[in-house]
Design a protein around this motif. Structure first.
Motif, PDB file in Angstrom:
ATOM      1  N   THR A  34       0.841  -1.197   0.000  1.00 49.84           N
ATOM      2  CA  THR A  34       0.000   0.000   0.000  1.00 49.84           C
ATOM      3  C   THR A  34       0.880   1.253   0.000  1.00 49.84           C
ATOM      4  O   THR A  34       2.085   1.196   0.302  1.00 49.84           O
ATOM      5  N   PRO A  35       0.305   2.417  -0.303  1.00 53.34           N
ATOM      6  CA  PRO A  35       1.074   3.661  -0.163  1.00 53.34           C
ATOM      7  C   PRO A  35       1.633   3.853   1.241  1.00 53.34           C
ATOM      8  O   PRO A  35       2.662   4.501   1.417  1.00 53.34           O
ATOM      9  N   ALA A  36       0.966   3.271   2.247  1.00 49.62           N
ATOM     10  CA  ALA A  36       1.448   3.387   3.631  1.00 49.62           C
ATOM     11  C   ALA A  36       2.649   2.494   3.902  1.00 49.62           C
ATOM     12  O   ALA A  36       3.336   2.664   4.907  1.00 49.62           O
ATOM     13  N   GLY A  37       2.871   1.511   3.026  1.00 47.54           N
ATOM     14  CA  GLY A  37       4.004   0.614   3.216  1.00 47.54           C
ATOM     15  C   GLY A  37       3.641  -0.741   3.770  1.00 47.54           C
ATOM     16  O   GLY A  37       4.525  -1.560   4.044  1.00 47.54           O
ATOM     17  N   THR A  38       2.368  -1.020   3.949  1.00 51.43           N
ATOM     18  CA  THR A  38       1.922  -2.325   4.428  1.00 51.43           C
ATOM     19  C   THR A  38       1.479  -3.198   3.269  1.00 51.43           C
ATOM     20  O   THR A  38       1.366  -2.744   2.127  1.00 51.43           O
ATOM     21  N   PHE A  39       1.201  -4.455   3.569  1.00 55.33           N
ATOM     22  CA  PHE A  39       0.489  -5.276   2.603  1.00 55.33           C
ATOM     23  C   PHE A  39      -0.917  -4.723   2.413  1.00 55.33           C
ATOM     24  O   PHE A  39      -1.474  -4.050   3.290  1.00 55.33           O
ATOM     25  N   TRP A  40      -1.502  -5.027   1.285  1.00 55.42           N
ATOM     26  CA  TRP A  40      -2.943  -4.879   1.160  1.00 55.42           C
ATOM     27  C   TRP A  40      -3.597  -6.011   1.951  1.00 55.42           C
ATOM     28  O   TRP A  40      -2.948  -7.001   2.290  1.00 55.42           O
ATOM     29  N   GLY A  41      -4.891  -5.888   2.229  1.00 48.84           N
ATOM     30  CA  GLY A  41      -5.573  -6.937   2.967  1.00 48.84           C
ATOM     31  C   GLY A  41      -5.960  -8.120   2.110  1.00 48.84           C
ATOM     32  O   GLY A  41      -5.850  -9.268   2.536  1.00 48.84           O
ATOM     33  N   GLN A  42      -6.388  -7.840   0.865  1.00 49.17           N
ATOM     34  CA  GLN A  42      -6.966  -8.908   0.041  1.00 49.17           C
ATOM     35  C   GLN A  42      -6.835  -8.553  -1.432  1.00 49.17           C
ATOM     36  O   GLN A  42      -6.971  -7.391  -1.827  1.00 49.17           O
ATOM     37  N   TRP A  43      -6.583  -9.583  -2.233  1.00 50.27           N
ATOM     38  CA  TRP A  43      -6.666  -9.473  -3.683  1.00 50.27           C
ATOM     39  C   TRP A  43      -7.968 -10.098  -4.133  1.00 50.27           C
ATOM     40  O   TRP A  43      -8.364 -11.161  -3.635  1.00 50.27           O
ATOM     41  N   THR A  44      -8.663  -9.448  -5.091  1.00 51.74           N
ATOM     42  CA  THR A  44      -9.855 -10.041  -5.683  1.00 51.74           C
ATOM     43  C   THR A  44      -9.736  -9.986  -7.199  1.00 51.74           C
ATOM     44  O   THR A  44      -9.108  -9.070  -7.763  1.00 51.74           O
ATOM     45  N   ALA A  45     -10.317 -10.956  -7.864  1.00 51.93           N
ATOM     46  CA  ALA A  45     -10.241 -11.011  -9.318  1.00 51.93           C
ATOM     47  C   ALA A  45     -10.937  -9.821  -9.958  1.00 51.93           C
ATOM     48  O   ALA A  45     -10.541  -9.361 -11.032  1.00 51.93           O
ATOM     49  N   SER A  46     -11.969  -9.302  -9.311  1.00 48.16           N
ATOM     50  CA  SER A  46     -12.749  -8.219  -9.909  1.00 48.16           C
ATOM     51  C   SER A  46     -12.194  -6.836  -9.609  1.00 48.16           C
ATOM     52  O   SER A  46     -12.351  -5.918 -10.409  1.00 48.16           O
ATOM     53  N   ARG A  47     -11.520  -6.667  -8.460  1.00 48.79           N
ATOM     54  CA  ARG A  47     -11.077  -5.326  -8.069  1.00 48.79           C
ATOM     55  C   ARG A  47      -9.586  -5.216  -7.809  1.00 48.79           C
ATOM     56  O   ARG A  47      -9.096  -4.135  -7.465  1.00 48.79           O
ATOM     57  N   GLY A  48      -8.860  -6.292  -7.938  1.00 44.90           N
ATOM     58  CA  GLY A  48      -7.436  -6.234  -7.638  1.00 44.90           C
ATOM     59  C   GLY A  48      -7.202  -6.162  -6.138  1.00 44.90           C
ATOM     60  O   GLY A  48      -7.912  -6.790  -5.351  1.00 44.90           O
ATOM     61  N   TRP A  49      -6.212  -5.361  -5.729  1.00 47.15           N
ATOM     62  CA  TRP A  49      -5.853  -5.270  -4.321  1.00 47.15           C
ATOM     63  C   TRP A  49      -6.776  -4.325  -3.579  1.00 47.15           C
ATOM     64  O   TRP A  49      -7.017  -3.197  -4.014  1.00 47.15           O
ATOM     65  N   THR A  50      -7.302  -4.812  -2.432  1.00 50.94           N
ATOM     66  CA  THR A  50      -8.214  -4.032  -1.600  1.00 50.94           C
ATOM     67  C   THR A  50      -7.826  -4.229  -0.134  1.00 50.94           C
ATOM     68  O   THR A  50      -6.893  -4.968   0.173  1.00 50.94           O
ATOM     69  N   VAL A  51      -8.577  -3.585   0.763  1.00 47.55           N
ATOM     70  CA  VAL A  51      -8.233  -3.656   2.186  1.00 47.55           C
ATOM     71  C   VAL A  51      -8.730  -4.927   2.853  1.00 47.55           C
ATOM     72  O   VAL A  51      -8.267  -5.295   3.933  1.00 47.55           O
ATOM     73  N   GLY A  52      -9.709  -5.626   2.261  1.00 44.77           N
ATOM     74  CA  GLY A  52     -10.235  -6.845   2.876  1.00 44.77           C
ATOM     75  C   GLY A  52     -11.682  -6.691   3.261  1.00 44.77           C
ATOM     76  O   GLY A  52     -12.450  -5.993   2.597  1.00 44.77           O
ATOM     77  N   TRP A  53     -12.071  -7.329   4.358  1.00 45.52           N
ATOM     78  CA  TRP A  53     -13.478  -7.373   4.761  1.00 45.52           C
ATOM     79  C   TRP A  53     -13.860  -6.264   5.727  1.00 45.52           C
ATOM     80  O   TRP A  53     -14.960  -6.276   6.284  1.00 45.52           O
ATOM     81  N   THR A  54     -12.972  -5.341   5.986  1.00 45.11           N
ATOM     82  CA  THR A  54     -13.298  -4.260   6.906  1.00 45.11           C
ATOM     83  C   THR A  54     -14.290  -3.305   6.241  1.00 45.11           C
ATOM     84  O   THR A  54     -14.270  -3.129   5.016  1.00 45.11           O
ATOM     85  N   PRO A  55     -15.184  -2.675   7.006  1.00 47.64           N
ATOM     86  CA  PRO A  55     -16.252  -1.873   6.403  1.00 47.64           C
ATOM     87  C   PRO A  55     -15.773  -0.589   5.730  1.00 47.64           C
ATOM     88  O   PRO A  55     -16.387  -0.119   4.770  1.00 47.64           O
ATOM     89  N   ASP A  56     -14.692  -0.003   6.220  1.00 50.78           N
ATOM     90  CA  ASP A  56     -14.138   1.226   5.658  1.00 50.78           C
ATOM     91  C   ASP A  56     -13.207   0.862   4.501  1.00 50.78           C
ATOM     92  O   ASP A  56     -12.294   0.049   4.672  1.00 50.78           O
TER      93      ASP A  56
END
Length: 694
Positions: A361-383
């Motif tokens: 991520t821009p912050a320097g961490t891993f992303w939470g989750q990769w998805t086929a439809s959206r690529g890298w995202t934060v995961g299942w968190t609501p925000d």
């Protein structure tokens, strides 16, 4: 005497011999009319009411942590420690007509504002904090909101409990009622209530009751269930239970659960279908064949059993970087590949780890989750900007372990090291003066979005092991600060926040990360076992405190084991689990919110084994053996085995009526279920005391 006894300066009272309950829940008490002392401090209590008579034979007190059911044991001195009474209750229908009724046993404690409820695997204190986003049974004094699942009185069926027991305490002492899953009146039940005098009432029901509503995995509850037994004239039934008298320490439950575990262990054959090497071979194949996709290289989170009907539409086209997919399971596949010489497995595992490490991520961490439809995202968190600490920390820990493993074989991965260091840098920046490492971060800035719960505790083993690998004592110092910062949660017996999908509520996963964290700190500050991966030789300074870490590791292990089933649930032979003879002892309830058995406890198998070896605690060793034994059931040995394909492993085993019917099996293979069994088997191959003859 048991009816009204001073224990630890507090009051423990049986307000009646037994209560006869009807459909409306009205309880007609059977008062004690006769009492006869028996040798050694036991007694026989008798009474009659509402067309029934009752007799309770109460055993003399025995030490809770002493030999189970030893008739020759010397009765303990008053106040010498936790004591137990075995009660055999016989009830007879004396009226000339039949009646539908149930039985309630109740134990009252003294007034308190905080009963500290514990129903193992099912109910912890208030059970969920007020701001928790998941809705399931919650305790609140003076409240009756069945639709919102908030009340001061609850009753549950016994198979929801890892051990059918209910614990509480008042200002001076504590107590527990314990029974078995089944009785001559059917499935048993447990209950709890705080009445108008603020006196905790611990209850057992024969047969079970579920009230004020039934939680079945949904935010919308079902109506109460109040099954009753039809008593014929002169019909007699006998039920048994135990009363445990404890001190007021919130951790006093541990001695009781150890005693139950020991008592139920006799003459029990192993449950596993396959040995450890075969389980490793099967799960490695399952990960590679059913979860691995090469473009881009990912381990898909789920794969459907039914390939013909659902195909890839039944597979979750997504991969978390830790937790339910990603680095822990790629690391396990890589370790297996190195041991067995499988170049195809090794290429798949390193490809997945590269893919995760190269996308930060821009912050320097891993992303939470990769998805086929959206690529890298934060995961299942609501925000959409909120990253979960446990997911990131677990990804960091297992990528670090994979890096260490590869270096041991002469191969380096600079991108992996950069990713590990970058994630740890964000965690260090997030740490506050109390040691808290944060529970959620902004994906662009790294700013801490929440410090609630103990998800940040997952960073501790990553910090400890990175300190060793990179020779950086500042990482160990940060881990020690965190260990002290989260210690009050361990002492409060309420850890929460580890899974992305269950916030601010206790889960078994919170116990796993606590065991891993405090075992890592213990091994760092007291390196008596040079083979332990968490050992950090030469960096123990003024802040080292091995005695503290040992205490917290043991408390964490005991709390984690409250979720572990001590008995084998009885299944209908018509169900999948019944037909295959599934054994539940050693399996863990996922959480009070997710009431199914899962295998995630295998993630801390090496730590539990090393803690058992360090302490000489046979309870830890046997419980860990049983955990590995339990989940070497339902590993598909060939295509078609329980309607799955070779190497597939389900996530959910429905041991009670929640989400699905009792006895059903979730027909999805999960990357983490196969991956953690593979991880545990690879670890166990170096730990023969975990899988050799008992």
């Amino acid at each position: 005497m048991l009816l009204r006894t001073e224990h630890r300066g507090g009051l423990v009272e049986l307000p009646y011999l037994v209560a006869i309950t009807d459909e409306r829940g009205v309880a007609a008490p059977v008062a004690v009319r006769g009492r006869t002392a028996t040798p050694g401090g036991g007694q026989v209590l008798t009474g009659a009411a509402a067309g029934f008579s009752a007799e309770a034979v109460v055993s003399p007190p025995t030490p809770t942590d002493g030999p189970a059911d030893d008739p020759g044991a010397t009765p303990p001195a008053p106040g010498a420690g936790p004591v137990s009474h075995t009660v055999t209750l016989t009830v007879t229908r004396t009226a000339a007509t039949a009646a539908r009724a149930g039985l309630r046993v109740e134990l009252l404690l003294g007034p308190t504002a905080d009963p500290g409820w514990l129903v193992p695997g099912l109910f912890y204190g208030q059970n969920r904090l007020p701001d928790c986003q998941r809705r399931f049974p919650r305790f609140a004094p003076g409240t009756s909101d069945p639709a919102g699942m908030v009340a001061d009185t609850w009753a549950f069926r016994a198979d929801r409990c890892a051990t059918p027991a209910v614990f509480a305490r008042d200002r001076h002492g504590g107590a527990a009622l314990e029974t078995g899953e089944d009785s001559p009146l059917g499935l048993s039940g447990v209950g709890l209530s705080l009445g108008p005098e603020s006196r905790p009432a611990l209850r057992l029901h024969f047969p079970y009751r579920e009230e004020p509503v039934v939680y079945h995995g949904s935010a919308d509850p079902l109506p109460a269930e109040v099954p009753l037994h039809r008593w014929q004239p002169q019909e007699r039934r006998t039920v048994s239970f135990r009363v445990h008298l404890l001190d007021a320490d919130p951790h006093a439950y541990a001695a009781v659960l150890r005693a139950v575990h020991r008592r139920l262990a006799a003459d029990r054959a192993p449950a596993a279908w396959v040995d450890v090497p075969e389980a490793a071979d099967l799960t490695a194949w399952g990960l590679y064949r059913w979860h691995y996709r090469p473009d881009p290289p990912v381990l898909l989170e789920t794969a459907a059993f039914d390939r013909e009907a659902l195909g890839e539409r039944g597979d979750r086209q997504a991969m978390h970087v830790g937790w339910v997919s990603g680095t822990p399971h790629a690391h396990a596949l890589l370790r297996h590949a190195r041991r067995t010489g499988r170049a195809d497995y090794r290429a798949a595992a390193t490809g997945v780890l590269d893919h995760i490490a190269e996308n930060l991520t821009p912050a320097g961490t891993f992303w939470g989750q990769w998805t086929a439809s959206r690529g890298w995202t934060v995961g299942w968190t609501p925000d959409p900007h909120r990253l979960h600490a446990r997911t990131l920390a677990e990804a960091t820990l297992f990528l670090l372990r994979a890096l260490v493993e590869e270096r041991r074989h002469g191969t380096d991965h600079p991108t992996w090291e950069h990713a590990v260091r970058s994630n740890l840098a964000v965690a260090l920046t997030a740490q506050d003066t109390a040691g808290n490492l944060g529970s959620a971060y902004h994906c662009r800035t790294g700013q801490v979005l929440s410090r609630a719960g103990a998800a940040g505790l997952t960073w501790v083993p990553a910090l400890v092991e990175a300190a060793r690998e990179f020779g950086d004592p500042t990482l160990l110092h940060a881990a020690r600060r965190a260990g002290r910062g989260y210690a009050p949660d361990v002492h409060a017996e309420f850890l929460c926040g580890a899974p992305e999908d269950v916030d601010l509520a206790p889960t078994s996963e919170d116990g796993y990360i606590a065991v891993m964290a405090y075992t890592a700190l213990l091994e760092a500050d007291d390196p008596t076992d040079p083979t332990a991966p968490g050992v950090t030789h030469g960096t123990a300074g003024a802040a080292a405190d091995p005695e503290l870490w040992l205490d917290l590791a043991r408390r964490s292990a005991d709390w984690m084991l409250t979720f572990r089933y001590t008995y084998d649930v009885a299944f209908s032979p018509r169900t999948m689990l019944g037909r295959y003879g599934f054994r539940t002892r050693g399996g863990d309830q996922a959480s009070p919110s997710n009431q199914h058995l899962h295998a995630y406890g295998l993630v801390c198998l090496p730590e539990m084994a090393r803690l058992a070896r360090r302490t000489g605690d046979d309870y830890y060793l046997r419980s860990t053996r049983e955990n590995l034994d339990c989940f070497r059931q339902f590993v598909a040995r060939e295509d078609g085995d329980f309607d799955a394909y070779r190497g597939m492993v389900s996530e959910r085993y429905y041991q009670t009526a929640c989400f699905q019917a009792k006895g059903m099996l979730l027909t999805l293979s999960h990357a983490w279920s196969a991956g953690l069994l593979l991880y545990a088997c690879e670890a166990a191959l170096d730990l023969p005391d975990l899988w050799g003859p008992a």
